[in-house]
Design a protein around this motif. Structure first.
Motif, mmCIF file in Angstrom:
data_model
loop_
_atom_site.group_PDB
_atom_site.id
_atom_site.type_symbol
_atom_site.label_atom_id
_atom_site.label_comp_id
_atom_site.label_asym_id
_atom_site.label_seq_id
_atom_site.Cartn_x
_atom_site.Cartn_y
_atom_site.Cartn_z
ATOM 1 N N UNK A 133 -21.206 -33.752 -48.314
ATOM 2 C CA UNK A 133 -22.141 -32.959 -49.122
ATOM 3 C C UNK A 133 -23.123 -32.154 -48.271
ATOM 4 N N UNK A 134 -23.549 -32.713 -47.147
ATOM 5 C CA UNK A 134 -24.446 -31.981 -46.246
ATOM 6 C C UNK A 134 -23.687 -30.896 -45.487
ATOM 7 N N UNK A 135 -22.453 -31.171 -45.136
ATOM 8 C CA UNK A 135 -21.627 -30.169 -44.461
ATOM 9 C C UNK A 135 -21.456 -28.949 -45.359
ATOM 10 N N UNK A 136 -21.264 -29.179 -46.653
ATOM 11 C CA UNK A 136 -21.125 -28.064 -47.592
ATOM 12 C C UNK A 136 -22.369 -27.181 -47.580
ATOM 13 N N UNK A 137 -23.550 -27.790 -47.508
ATOM 14 C CA UNK A 137 -24.797 -27.018 -47.469
ATOM 15 C C UNK A 137 -24.900 -26.226 -46.169
ATOM 16 N N UNK A 138 -24.491 -26.842 -45.060
ATOM 17 C CA UNK A 138 -24.514 -26.137 -43.776
ATOM 18 C C UNK A 138 -23.578 -24.940 -43.818
ATOM 19 N N UNK A 139 -22.386 -25.144 -44.356
ATOM 20 C CA UNK A 139 -21.391 -24.066 -44.414
ATOM 21 C C UNK A 139 -21.913 -22.870 -45.192
ATOM 22 N N UNK A 140 -22.716 -23.133 -46.206
ATOM 23 C CA UNK A 140 -23.291 -22.051 -47.011
ATOM 24 C C UNK A 140 -24.363 -21.269 -46.252
ATOM 25 N N UNK A 141 -25.025 -21.924 -45.290
ATOM 26 C CA UNK A 141 -26.197 -21.328 -44.651
ATOM 27 C C UNK A 141 -25.917 -20.625 -43.328
ATOM 28 N N UNK A 142 -24.794 -20.948 -42.671
ATOM 29 C CA UNK A 142 -24.541 -20.364 -41.350
ATOM 30 C C UNK A 142 -23.248 -19.564 -41.376
ATOM 31 N N UNK A 143 -23.138 -18.650 -40.440
ATOM 32 C CA UNK A 143 -21.916 -17.842 -40.328
ATOM 33 C C UNK A 143 -21.026 -18.286 -39.177
ATOM 34 N N UNK A 144 -21.577 -19.068 -38.238
ATOM 35 C CA UNK A 144 -20.776 -19.545 -37.111
ATOM 36 C C UNK A 144 -19.886 -20.711 -37.556
ATOM 37 N N UNK A 145 -18.919 -21.131 -36.740
ATOM 38 C CA UNK A 145 -18.091 -22.289 -37.091
ATOM 39 C C UNK A 145 -18.930 -23.545 -37.282
ATOM 40 N N UNK A 146 -18.479 -24.390 -38.204
ATOM 41 C CA UNK A 146 -19.185 -25.634 -38.535
ATOM 42 C C UNK A 146 -18.370 -26.832 -38.068
ATOM 43 N N UNK A 147 -19.056 -27.847 -37.548
ATOM 44 C CA UNK A 147 -18.436 -29.079 -37.065
ATOM 45 C C UNK A 147 -18.735 -30.226 -38.014
ATOM 46 N N UNK A 148 -17.727 -31.058 -38.267
ATOM 47 C CA UNK A 148 -17.902 -32.269 -39.070
ATOM 48 C C UNK A 148 -17.168 -33.403 -38.380
ATOM 49 N N UNK A 149 -17.942 -34.391 -37.885
ATOM 50 C CA UNK A 149 -17.373 -35.541 -37.182
ATOM 51 C C UNK A 149 -18.050 -36.818 -37.684
ATOM 52 N N UNK A 150 -17.650 -37.289 -38.867
ATOM 53 C CA UNK A 150 -18.261 -38.506 -39.404
ATOM 54 C C UNK A 150 -17.754 -39.747 -38.690
#
Length: 336
Positions: A206-223
């Motif tokens: 759920x937090x990754x989704x918010x990050x993806x909405x706010x930035x244009x660079x690639x997003x990392x998710x490593x739970x």
């Protein structure tokens, strides 16, 4: 990009590292064990070999009374990562240097900022001399400390992946939301931003989704590959209500988390959900093992070398349906 992490927990499970201190002395004490884990992750499909220098900083070495091993340990870990990368058949993996949370950073404290900056710089000098492809700076719970790490990485003209560990409160320790912090880092020149550790897929995405909405660079998710829940959103405070014995300090973290470990298919499901969100840098942190990476790689449409050992139940005596079996499931029904 698929990224295998989790060296601390996996090497501790293998009896090569001490839980609690979590200092990666294995790079000096048992380099072959570290090489083997790198190789296993590589065969299972990781695109990155991360030099195992997490918590190999001056503060951790001071705590265990071994500051004299700081440089040898870092250089050994970097050398091992480069060596294994060069063994790869076909396109070699990227090799990453690594910075981590210092645990001494205090917002607004000039002395702690000076110490942290110095700690990061000496590790980056060794990473730059090893000619790493980029640097992973991870598990920060202060935006300020993450910004210091990024500042120092950029000083050495290296690409930077910077990720946050988010505590149960759902906000960073200096008051920023994780998406606000990622926006700040993108503005400062981070190449990839996102989250790692602390939270399992259910409470990180759920937090990754918010990050993806706010930035244009690639997003990392490593739970972490654990079944965290909204009521227990991180692996620090998970409770095992079915334990038949008393746990040390009545805590499952870090050595009694086994009942909460995701199975390989749940990690594949995480990889697909992250991909569907537009995440381009996907991996697992503490708790990850090679079979998790293989299953995620296959979910992403790949066939790494270790796929030759992927499950095939067709020839299993009880569950298989291969025509070569002398007895079928029907013959054995009710007998097992």
């Amino acid at each position: 990009m698929l990224v295998a992490e989790g060296y601390l927990f996996e090497l501790e499970r293998r009896g090569r590292l001490q839980a609690g201190t979590f200092v990666p002395e294995v790079a000096l004490e048992n380099p072959n064990a570290l090489k083997e884990l790198h190789r296993e992750f590589l065969d299972c499909g990781t695109d990155v070999i991360e030099a195992f220098t997490y918590y190999a900083h001056r503060e951790k070495m001071r705590l265990i009374g071994k500051e004299g091993l700081l440089e040898p340990l870092n250089r050994a870990a970097l050398s091992i990562a480069k060596e294994v990368a060069q063994e790869a058949k076909g396109e070699p993996p990227l090799v990453a240097g690594n910075l981590s949370n210092s645990n001494i950073y205090k917002p607004g404290d000039a002395q702690s900022e000076k110490m942290v900056r110095s700690m990061f710089e000496e590790m980056l000098i060794w990473s730059a001399e090893a000619e790493v492809d980029f640097v992973i700076a991870e598990t920060f719970y202060h935006l300020g400390e993450a910004a210091l790490a990024l500042e120092m990485i950029k000083k050495y003209n290296l690409p930077a992946v910077v990720t946050f560990g988010l505590y149960a409160q759902g906000i960073l320790s200096d008051g920023f939301t994780v998406e606000q912090a990622c926006q700040r880092l993108e503005d400062m020149g981070a190449d990839v931003v996102g989250m790692n550790c602390f939270r399992g897929p259910a409470t990180m995405l759920p937090h990754i989704a918010k990050i993806r909405e706010k930035v244009s660079c690639p997003v990392a998710a490593l739970p972490v590959p654990y079944r965290t829940t909204p009521s227990e959103p991180t692996f620090f405070h998970m409770h095992d209500h079915w334990a038949s014995c008393r746990l040390p300090n009545n805590m499952t973290f870090p050595t009694a988390l086994d009942p909460f470990l995701l199975n390989r298919y749940e990690t594949a499901d995480f990889a697909q959900k992250a991909l569907d969100m537009g995440v381009k840098y996907i991996g697992l942190c503490c708790g990850c093992c090679p079979v998790h990476i293989r299953t995620m790689a296959e979910q992403l449409g790949r066939k790494p070398p270790a796929s030759r050992y992927s499950p095939n139940m067709k020839k299993h005596f009880l569950f298989g349906d291969d025509p070569g079996l002398l007895f079928t499931r029907e013959d054995l029904r009710g007998k097992a």
